[in-house]
Design a protein around this motif. Structure first.
Motif, mmCIF file in Angstrom:
data_model
loop_
_atom_site.group_PDB
_atom_site.id
_atom_site.type_symbol
_atom_site.label_atom_id
_atom_site.label_comp_id
_atom_site.label_asym_id
_atom_site.label_seq_id
_atom_site.Cartn_x
_atom_site.Cartn_y
_atom_site.Cartn_z
ATOM 1 N N GLU A 132 -19.108 -8.893 5.095
ATOM 2 C CA GLU A 132 -19.101 -9.858 4.001
ATOM 3 C C GLU A 132 -19.307 -9.195 2.652
ATOM 4 N N ASP A 133 -19.935 -8.028 2.655
ATOM 5 C CA ASP A 133 -20.189 -7.344 1.383
ATOM 6 C C ASP A 133 -18.906 -6.711 0.867
ATOM 7 N N PRO A 134 -18.706 -6.749 -0.438
ATOM 8 C CA PRO A 134 -17.495 -6.142 -0.999
ATOM 9 C C PRO A 134 -17.543 -4.621 -0.914
ATOM 10 N N LEU A 135 -16.391 -4.031 -0.727
ATOM 11 C CA LEU A 135 -16.230 -2.579 -0.772
ATOM 12 C C LEU A 135 -15.247 -2.283 -1.890
ATOM 13 N N VAL A 136 -15.762 -1.756 -2.984
ATOM 14 C CA VAL A 136 -14.970 -1.589 -4.202
ATOM 15 C C VAL A 136 -14.604 -0.123 -4.377
ATOM 16 N N VAL A 137 -13.340 0.109 -4.643
ATOM 17 C CA VAL A 137 -12.864 1.454 -4.945
ATOM 18 C C VAL A 137 -12.187 1.419 -6.314
ATOM 19 N N THR A 138 -11.978 2.616 -6.860
ATOM 20 C CA THR A 138 -11.272 2.731 -8.136
ATOM 21 C C THR A 138 -9.842 3.149 -7.855
ATOM 22 N N GLY A 139 -8.875 2.349 -8.341
ATOM 23 C CA GLY A 139 -7.491 2.706 -8.094
ATOM 24 C C GLY A 139 -6.532 1.608 -8.495
ATOM 25 N N ASP A 140 -5.350 1.674 -7.930
ATOM 26 C CA ASP A 140 -4.254 0.751 -8.234
ATOM 27 C C ASP A 140 -4.195 -0.292 -7.130
ATOM 28 N N ALA A 141 -4.457 -1.543 -7.464
ATOM 29 C CA ALA A 141 -4.496 -2.600 -6.453
ATOM 30 C C ALA A 141 -3.151 -2.767 -5.765
ATOM 31 N N ASN A 142 -2.058 -2.722 -6.528
ATOM 32 C CA ASN A 142 -0.735 -2.921 -5.934
ATOM 33 C C ASN A 142 -0.394 -1.803 -4.949
ATOM 34 N N ARG A 143 -0.712 -0.568 -5.330
ATOM 35 C CA ARG A 143 -0.392 0.552 -4.439
ATOM 36 C C ARG A 143 -1.291 0.549 -3.210
ATOM 37 N N LEU A 144 -2.555 0.189 -3.367
ATOM 38 C CA LEU A 144 -3.422 0.113 -2.201
ATOM 39 C C LEU A 144 -2.996 -1.018 -1.270
ATOM 40 N N HIS A 145 -2.533 -2.110 -1.849
ATOM 41 C CA HIS A 145 -1.968 -3.183 -1.008
ATOM 42 C C HIS A 145 -0.733 -2.682 -0.268
ATOM 43 N N GLN A 146 0.062 -1.859 -0.939
ATOM 44 C CA GLN A 146 1.244 -1.291 -0.296
ATOM 45 C C GLN A 146 0.851 -0.372 0.868
ATOM 46 N N VAL A 147 -0.252 0.365 0.717
ATOM 47 C CA VAL A 147 -0.730 1.223 1.810
ATOM 48 C C VAL A 147 -1.020 0.392 3.050
ATOM 49 N N VAL A 148 -1.813 -0.694 2.866
ATOM 50 C CA VAL A 148 -2.164 -1.546 4.011
ATOM 51 C C VAL A 148 -0.918 -2.217 4.567
ATOM 52 N N ALA A 149 -0.046 -2.701 3.684
ATOM 53 C CA ALA A 149 1.173 -3.379 4.145
ATOM 54 C C ALA A 149 2.065 -2.425 4.927
ATOM 55 N N ASN A 150 2.200 -1.186 4.482
ATOM 56 C CA ASN A 150 3.038 -0.226 5.204
ATOM 57 C C ASN A 150 2.455 0.104 6.577
ATOM 58 N N LEU A 151 1.137 0.247 6.667
ATOM 59 C CA LEU A 151 0.523 0.513 7.970
ATOM 60 C C LEU A 151 0.708 -0.670 8.919
ATOM 61 N N LEU A 152 0.566 -1.881 8.389
ATOM 62 C CA LEU A 152 0.774 -3.064 9.232
ATOM 63 C C LEU A 152 2.243 -3.203 9.625
ATOM 64 N N ALA A 153 3.136 -2.877 8.696
ATOM 65 C CA ALA A 153 4.560 -2.930 9.017
ATOM 66 C C ALA A 153 4.924 -1.888 10.071
ATOM 67 N N ASN A 154 4.299 -0.743 9.980
ATOM 68 C CA ASN A 154 4.547 0.295 10.982
ATOM 69 C C ASN A 154 4.128 -0.179 12.374
ATOM 70 N N ALA A 155 2.947 -0.836 12.443
ATOM 71 C CA ALA A 155 2.495 -1.370 13.726
ATOM 72 C C ALA A 155 3.397 -2.506 14.200
ATOM 73 N N ARG A 156 3.872 -3.340 13.263
ATOM 74 C CA ARG A 156 4.721 -4.466 13.643
ATOM 75 C C ARG A 156 6.084 -3.999 14.142
ATOM 76 N N VAL A 157 6.651 -3.002 13.454
ATOM 77 C CA VAL A 157 8.010 -2.575 13.776
ATOM 78 C C VAL A 157 8.061 -1.759 15.062
ATOM 79 N N HIS A 158 7.041 -0.922 15.293
ATOM 80 C CA HIS A 158 7.119 0.045 16.380
ATOM 81 C C HIS A 158 6.306 -0.336 17.610
ATOM 82 N N THR A 159 5.876 -1.583 17.714
ATOM 83 C CA THR A 159 5.178 -2.040 18.917
ATOM 84 C C THR A 159 5.828 -3.328 19.407
ATOM 85 N N PRO A 160 5.780 -3.586 20.694
ATOM 86 C CA PRO A 160 6.407 -4.807 21.219
ATOM 87 C C PRO A 160 5.594 -6.050 20.900
ATOM 88 N N ALA A 161 6.234 -7.218 21.104
ATOM 89 C CA ALA A 161 5.556 -8.489 20.873
ATOM 90 C C ALA A 161 4.344 -8.598 21.799
#
Length: 477
Positions: free
Chosen positions: A356-385
């Motif tokens: 529940e506690d926030p974890l704050v880093v210094t950086g670019d929110a859009n690019r960090l969102h892209q990092v998480v999105a790419n990792l999730l997309a990698n799991a979605r694309v390369h694993t079965p349903a």
């Protein structure tokens, strides 16, 4: 000591041990030679004294039988055995107090049993000790005079000399070891500077970016062996510097070309997509094959636009651009990314584990969102349903640790070393033919590195785990 253990010795130790060992060998040879030479000299002198004593003992017999052979000049420790016509007429030993003591029958028998020739010989007379004995025979009759002197003095002298040599040699070896260590340390000091220079060069970031090798070995005098090593090392550094400079120039040209090409391709790709979509929606009755071709043109232009955008992003990240700096709370960012992934692939089981506690880093929110999105997309694309994908976020010291884990088939071992390189793609066991560009994980690695973080892969037959570490923002003082 084994050969392998000696092979691990340093050059300093080898030199010191070599110097001390050579000095030890020379000292032992000199000491042994001196002791042997002294013993031979003393024994030769003792032999002369023995033969002189034997000559005196062989003098004419005078007076009463009890005084026969009582010749002056016998020193302390001298023994005399005189026989006449096979009968012992004198058998005595002069003690340290100057008193003549009769020899025992056993000692007389031992002396008479000796085969004495022209040279004296050594015999051990038990409690009397070791003697050097010689004999004089009177010609024409069985008249023999045997005289002997103890070897204890010779043995003591040579033993003392050997002890002195041993003590002096030991002291000399200790001094040589200490002095040799200092001399070798001073002599090898230029080599230490070569080592220090090599270590500083090894710590330089040579993998990427502009490289300037200002380090040089100060000792490069070709008249010395270490100077020759230093000069060769400096030439090697100059060659490496020129090669790295050429590599950097080539990479800069490639990056600039990719950035320029990607930037220039965006406009025509947008035009192709727009015209194909406009034609398809014009309301005109078009043949089915034309409609299919226009749809394919539109979809491929979309895919090509995505590839160009990713290439442009990588080029800008390589150049240190494209990042905004601010405070980013990773907890809601991950929640939004998982929600988007669930909407894109509801057949996967998406799970999120954050505190529940926030974890704050210094950086670019859009690019960090892209990092998480790419990792999730990698799991979605390369694993079965039906695959369970778990996203967790925890604090580990001064870092925030993001983990994206799935229980899919895992990543092939041959692909793991190059997984974060550009255009790296998995084989058919993990790919579902979705047209991946192979740049998603490369962007993840580049963005995380730009945020001074790290990303690692852990994979086995039970699935794959991507672990991202990002430094937490420091609280304001």
């Amino acid at each position: 000591m084994t050969v392998a253990a000696r092979g691990s010795w340093s050059l300093r130790r080898r030199l010191v041990v070599g110097i001390v060992g050579l000095l030890a060998v020379v000292s032992v040879v000199v000491g042994v030679s001196s002791v042997v030479a002294l013993r031979q000299t003393l024994m030769a002198r003792l032999d002369e004294q023995v033969m002189d004593a034997a000559s005196r003992a062989a003098g004419p017999l005078q007076g009463a039988p009890q005084a026969e052979g009582d010749q002056p000049g016998n020193r302390i420790g001298t023994l005399v055995l005189r026989t006449r016509d096979g009968v012992v007429v004198r058998a005595e030993y002069v003690t340290e107090s100057g008193v003549d003591v009769e020899l025992t029958d056993a000692q007389i028998a031992q002396l008479r049993a000796l085969d004495l020739g022209q040279q004296p010989m050594t015999v051990d007379l038990g409690e009397l000790g070791e003697f050097r004995v010689g004999a004089r025979e009177l010609p024409g009759r069985d008249d023999v005079a045997i005289a002997g002197l103890p070897t204890a003095e010779v043995t003591a002298t040579t033993s003392n000399l050997a002890l002195i040599f041993a003590l002096v040699t030991l002291a000399a070896l200790v001094v040589a070891a200490l002095a040799g260590t200092q001399v070798v340390r001073v002599a090898l000091r230029p080599l230490d500077r070569v080592t220090a220079t090599a270590r500083r060069v090894a710590e330089l970031p040579l993998a990427r970016g502009q490289v300037a090798l200002a380090e040089r070995v100060p000792d490069s005098d070709p008249r010395t062996e270490v100077g020759q090593v230093g000069a060769a090392f400096n030439r090697m550094l100059e060659h490496v510097e020129s090669s790295l400079r050429a590599r950097q120039d080539s990479e800069e040209k490639v990056r600039q070309f990719v950035a320029d090409a990607s930037h220039e391709l965006r406009t025509p790709l947008a035009s192709i997509r727009g015209y194909s979509e406009l034609t398809r929606r014009s309301g005109l009755e078009l043949p089915d094959d034309i409609v299919y071709a226009l749809a394919r043109i539109e979809s491929e232009s979309v895919r090509m636009t995505s590839l160009v955008e990713e290439l442009l992003l990588l080029a800008r990240l390589d150049a240190g651009q494209e990042l905004a700096h601010g405070t980013v709370d990773l907890v809601p960012l991950i929640a939004d990314a998982v929600s988007d992934a669930h909407a894109a692939s509801p057949e996967h089981d998406w799970r999120i584990e954050t505190g529940e506690d926030p974890l704050v880093v210094t950086g670019d929110a859009n690019r960090l969102h892209q990092v998480v999105a790419n990792l999730l997309a990698n799991a979605r694309v390369h694993t079965p349903a039906g695959t369970v994908v778990t996203v967790s976020l925890v604090r580990a010291g001064d870092d925030a640790v993001l983990t994206v884990a799935d229980d899919g088939p895992g990543i092939p071992a041959a692909l793991r070393p190059v997984l974060f390189e550009r255009f790296a793609r998995g084989d058919g066991s993990r790919s579902r033919g979705t047209g991946s560009t192979g740049l998603g994980l490369a962007i993840v690695a580049a963005v995380v590195e730009a945020h001074r973080g790290s990303v690692a892969l852990e994979s086995d037959s039970a699935g794959a785990r991507f672990v991202v570490r990002l430094p937490l923002a420091r609280p304001e003082q």
